[in-house]
Design an enzyme around this catalytic site. Structure first.
Site, PDB file in Angstrom:
ATOM      1  N   GLN A   1      -0.110   5.892  21.123  1.00 18.81           N
ATOM      2  CA  GLN A   1       0.165   6.355  19.756  1.00 18.81           C
ATOM      3  C   GLN A   1      -0.936   7.330  19.338  1.00 18.81           C
ATOM      4  OE1 GLN A   1      -0.893   3.361  20.659  1.00 18.81           O
ATOM      5  NE2 GLN A   1      -1.741   2.132  19.005  1.00 18.81           N
ATOM      6  N   THR A   2      -0.582   8.320  18.521  1.00 18.13           N
ATOM      7  CA  THR A   2      -1.571   9.345  18.180  1.00 18.13           C
ATOM      8  C   THR A   2      -2.009   9.242  16.718  1.00 18.13           C
ATOM      9  OG1 THR A   2       0.049  11.008  17.484  1.00 18.13           O
ATOM     10  CG2 THR A   2      -0.549  10.964  19.826  1.00 18.13           C
TER      11      THR A   2
ATOM     12  N   GLY B   1       3.109   1.337  -3.017  1.00 21.41           N
ATOM     13  CA  GLY B   1       2.242   1.432  -4.198  1.00 21.41           C
ATOM     14  C   GLY B   1       1.758   2.866  -4.390  1.00 21.41           C
TER      15      GLY B   1
ATOM     16  N   VAL C   1     -11.535   3.667  13.901  1.00 23.28           N
ATOM     17  CA  VAL C   1     -12.792   4.321  14.286  1.00 23.28           C
ATOM     18  C   VAL C   1     -13.956   3.330  14.175  1.00 23.28           C
ATOM     19  CG1 VAL C   1     -14.434   6.154  13.741  1.00 23.28           C
ATOM     20  CG2 VAL C   1     -11.988   6.640  13.687  1.00 23.28           C
TER      21      VAL C   1
ATOM     22  N   ASN D   1     -13.783   0.051  14.069  1.00 23.60           N
ATOM     23  CA  ASN D   1     -13.576  -1.038  15.043  1.00 23.60           C
ATOM     24  C   ASN D   1     -14.138  -0.672  16.407  1.00 23.60           C
ATOM     25  OD1 ASN D   1     -12.221  -2.785  13.392  1.00 23.60           O
ATOM     26  ND2 ASN D   1     -10.214  -2.526  14.346  1.00 23.60           N
ATOM     27  N   PHE D   2     -13.732   0.496  16.906  1.00 24.80           N
ATOM     28  CA  PHE D   2     -14.148   0.896  18.251  1.00 24.80           C
ATOM     29  C   PHE D   2     -15.665   1.076  18.323  1.00 24.80           C
ATOM     30  CE2 PHE D   2      -9.922   3.064  19.787  1.00 24.80           C
ATOM     31  CZ  PHE D   2      -9.291   1.830  19.735  1.00 24.80           C
TER      32      PHE D   2
ATOM     33  N   GLN E   1       3.038   8.240  15.450  1.00 18.46           N
ATOM     34  CA  GLN E   1       2.374   9.550  15.450  1.00 18.46           C
ATOM     35  C   GLN E   1       1.916   9.875  14.040  1.00 18.46           C
ATOM     36  OE1 GLN E   1       5.638  12.084  16.851  1.00 18.46           O
ATOM     37  NE2 GLN E   1       4.251  12.802  18.435  1.00 18.46           N
TER      38      GLN E   1
ATOM     39  N   TYR F   1       0.843  -1.204   0.000  1.00 17.54           N
ATOM     40  CA  TYR F   1       0.000   0.000   0.000  1.00 17.54           C
ATOM     41  C   TYR F   1       0.878   1.253   0.000  1.00 17.54           C
ATOM     42  CZ  TYR F   1      -3.789   3.147   1.481  1.00 17.54           C
ATOM     43  OH  TYR F   1      -4.707   4.177   1.565  1.00 17.54           O
TER      44      TYR F   1
HETATM   45  N1  NAD Z   1     -10.405   6.608   4.263  1.00 19.78           N
HETATM   46  C1  NAD Z   1      -9.214   7.041   4.577  1.00 19.78           C
HETATM   47  O1  NAD Z   1      -8.983   7.411   5.735  1.00 19.78           O
HETATM   48  C2  NAD Z   1      -8.114   7.133   3.539  1.00 19.78           C
HETATM   49  C3  NAD Z   1      -6.870   7.597   3.952  1.00 19.78           C
HETATM   50  C4  NAD Z   1      -5.849   7.704   3.008  1.00 19.78           C
HETATM   51  C5  NAD Z   1      -6.087   7.376   1.687  1.00 19.78           C
HETATM   52  N2  NAD Z   1      -7.312   6.917   1.324  1.00 19.78           N
HETATM   53  C6  NAD Z   1      -7.491   6.560  -0.097  1.00 19.78           C
HETATM   54  O2  NAD Z   1      -8.768   6.945  -0.556  1.00 19.78           O
HETATM   55  C7  NAD Z   1      -9.279   5.976  -1.474  1.00 19.78           C
HETATM   56  C8  NAD Z   1     -10.652   5.507  -1.022  1.00 19.78           C
HETATM   57  O3  NAD Z   1     -10.545   4.944   0.284  1.00 19.78           O
HETATM   58  P1  NAD Z   1     -11.821   4.414   1.085  1.00 19.78           P
HETATM   59  O4  NAD Z   1     -11.559   4.693   2.506  1.00 19.78           O
HETATM   60  O5  NAD Z   1     -13.046   4.912   0.450  1.00 19.78           O
HETATM   61  O6  NAD Z   1     -11.646   2.854   0.857  1.00 19.78           O
HETATM   62  P2  NAD Z   1     -12.733   1.770   0.334  1.00 19.78           P
HETATM   63  O7  NAD Z   1     -12.082   0.444   0.453  1.00 19.78           O
HETATM   64  O8  NAD Z   1     -14.042   1.984   1.022  1.00 19.78           O
HETATM   65  O9  NAD Z   1     -12.932   2.184  -1.180  1.00 19.78           O
HETATM   66  C9  NAD Z   1     -12.091   1.742  -2.216  1.00 19.78           C
HETATM   67  C10 NAD Z   1     -12.958   1.410  -3.414  1.00 19.78           C
HETATM   68  O10 NAD Z   1     -12.115   1.005  -4.492  1.00 19.78           O
HETATM   69  C11 NAD Z   1     -12.638  -0.183  -5.070  1.00 19.78           C
HETATM   70  N3  NAD Z   1     -11.503  -0.917  -5.659  1.00 19.78           N
HETATM   71  C12 NAD Z   1     -10.475  -1.525  -5.020  1.00 19.78           C
HETATM   72  N4  NAD Z   1      -9.616  -2.048  -5.905  1.00 19.78           N
HETATM   73  C13 NAD Z   1     -10.127  -1.771  -7.145  1.00 19.78           C
HETATM   74  C14 NAD Z   1      -9.704  -2.066  -8.469  1.00 19.78           C
HETATM   75  N5  NAD Z   1      -8.574  -2.760  -8.715  1.00 19.78           N
HETATM   76  N6  NAD Z   1     -10.476  -1.651  -9.498  1.00 19.78           N
HETATM   77  C15 NAD Z   1     -11.634  -0.948  -9.274  1.00 19.78           C
HETATM   78  N7  NAD Z   1     -12.065  -0.653  -8.029  1.00 19.78           N
HETATM   79  C16 NAD Z   1     -11.323  -1.055  -6.988  1.00 19.78           C
HETATM   80  C17 NAD Z   1     -13.295  -0.913  -3.908  1.00 19.78           C
HETATM   81  O11 NAD Z   1     -14.240  -1.880  -4.313  1.00 19.78           O
HETATM   82  C18 NAD Z   1     -13.915   0.247  -3.145  1.00 19.78           C
HETATM   83  O12 NAD Z   1     -15.188   0.563  -3.632  1.00 19.78           O
HETATM   84  C19 NAD Z   1      -8.249   4.860  -1.558  1.00 19.78           C
HETATM   85  O13 NAD Z   1      -7.437   5.063  -2.685  1.00 19.78           O
HETATM   86  C20 NAD Z   1      -7.439   5.050  -0.297  1.00 19.78           C
HETATM   87  O14 NAD Z   1      -6.108   4.612  -0.455  1.00 19.78           O
HETATM   88  C21 NAD Z   1      -8.331   6.771   2.217  1.00 19.78           C
END
Ligand code: NAD
Length: 348
Positions: A234-235, A173, A213, A215-216, A301, A170
């Site tokens: 941890q924060t 990537g 969030v 989970n809790f 952190q 991740y």
């Molecule tokens: N929620 C957060 O706190 C957070 C923090 C940092 C980054 N992000 C980024 O934001 C984006 C959305 O996160 P989220 O929290 O909504 O996660 P999520 O898992 O709810 O949503 C990801 C979506 O992408 C789809 N998906 C996964 N792999 C795929 C693929 N190969 N082809 C097509 N669709 C695919 C999933 O089915 C899902 O609908 C992600 O890229 C994530 O890395 C989220």
């Protein structure tokens, strides 16, 4: 690519050709990859509310049809089941690339697929953006900073990331995707927007998501033990989803030279123990707090430096943690009582 909507199967150049708008109010067509996920479904809502047509592309691995079910009857919304690793053809005016599982248990379940989604997905959206000369937005992450040695983290910090650990599919990537975005901007003048998202929470997170969030909240509502990894000192910072989506939209509307990376997150910093106590308080739960061992490479952190977002986008989060938690808890309460995985718009 064929699009599916309640109004039939639509192919490229057909009903979703943005040059043939059915309504004066429809301004443009946005492609949202990962649009059936937690953040993606909120973004689809917001874009449609702002008058855009939306094509939601998702392979539904972690996303859910229920997250977008309330939009499916709208003639300005279409969804296509496709992997973002497959080449993309779509007549759209802007792209938001959110496709990628975001919670550790989900992205670690198939790390090779996670890396492919990040790298091939980025390549595919960039090639489409370059061909059509349209802006493309990348949902990057605070994980690019790894276990940071600088606190809070400004965008100029290069990070401290393990390249071979279980989180690397991740973290690395997303770093590789950022590299591709900036190489396309330098080589081809592609109009990129790269945002680094810090922990965001809200309705439509999955109950089995595995993030702290949800989970809790689920543990507290069920009266189960609340499991804290490590001693809980941890924060983390927690941003409510509506604040984050406002930042996305402002960034996309910003002038082309504003490419990022830009941190978006809530700089309020809480220990994991404080979060657990708040959730127990709001839910009035009898759950006990228990401690289990820390996962590998868990950062100590995390807190965004949002100076850049404030200066360039006039953006700051508005929703305090206690209010955002109350809204999220209300959602999970209904969800769990109904025995469902996701709920439609009416309560989200
Ligand atoms: N929620 C957060 O706190 C957070 C923090 C940092 C980054 N992000 C980024 O934001 C984006 C959305 O996160 P989220 O929290 O909504 O996660 P999520 O898992 O709810 O949503 C990801 C979506 O992408 C789809 N998906 C996964 N792999 C795929 C693929 N190969 N082809 C097509 N669709 C695919 C999933 O089915 C899902 O609908 C992600 O890229 C994530 O890395 C989220």
């Amino acid at each position: 690519m064929n699009y599916y909507s309640r109004h039939g199967l639509i192919g490229p150049g057909d009903g979703l050709d943005s040059s043939r708008r059915s309504s004066e109010t429809v301004s443009k067509t946005a492609l949202v990859t990962g649009g059936a996920g937690f953040l993606g479904s909120h973004l689809c809502n917001r874009l449609m509310r702002d008058g855009a047509r939306v094509v939601c592309l998702d392979n539904f691995t972690t996303g859910s049809f229920e997250n977008i079910a309330h939009l499916i009857d709208d003639p300005h919304f279409a969804t296509v089941r496709q992997d973002v690793c497959e080449p993309l053809l779509a007549e759209v005016d802007e792209i938001y690339n959110l496709a990628c599982p975001a919670s550790p248990p989900h992205y670690q379940a198939d790390p090779v697929q996670t890396m492919k989604t990040n790298v091939l997905g980025a390549l595919n959206v960039l090639e489409l953006a370059q061909r059509r000369d349209i802006p493309v937005f990348q949902a990057s992450t605070s994980e690019v900073y790894g276990d940071p040695q600088l606190h809070p983290q400004p965008e100029g910090y290069w990070g401290h990331v393990n390249p071979i650990g279980p989180r690397s599919c991740y973290d690395e990537g997303k770093r590789a995707a950022e590299t591709l975005f900036f190489d396309f901007a330098r080589m081809h003048g592609t109009k990129i927007k790269v945002v680094r998202i810090f922990n965001t929470y809200g309705p439509r997170m999955r109950p089995d998501d595995g993030r702290v969030v949800s989970n809790f909240i689920v543990q507290a509502l069920k009266g189960d033990d609340i499991t804290i990894y490590g001693d809980g000192s941890q924060t983390r910072s927690f941003c409510y989803v509506d604040d984050l989506i406002e930042g996305f939209v402002r960034f996309m509307r910003a002038p082309a030279h504003v490419m990022g990376p830009i941190n978006l997150g809530n700089p309020g910093e809480f220990t994991i123990r404080e979060l657990a106590d708040l959730v127990v308080d709001i839910t009035n739960s009898r759950s006990r707090v228990v401690h289990v061992s820390l996962p590998i490479d868990d950062p100590r952190q995390r807190r965004p430096d949002i100076t850049r977002a404030d200066r360039l986008l006039g953006w700051q989060p508005r929703i305090p943690l206690v209010d955002g938690l109350a809204r999220t808890i209300a959602y999970f309460d209904i969800l769990l009582s109904a025995g469902r995985k996701a709920l439609p718009e009416v309560v989200a």
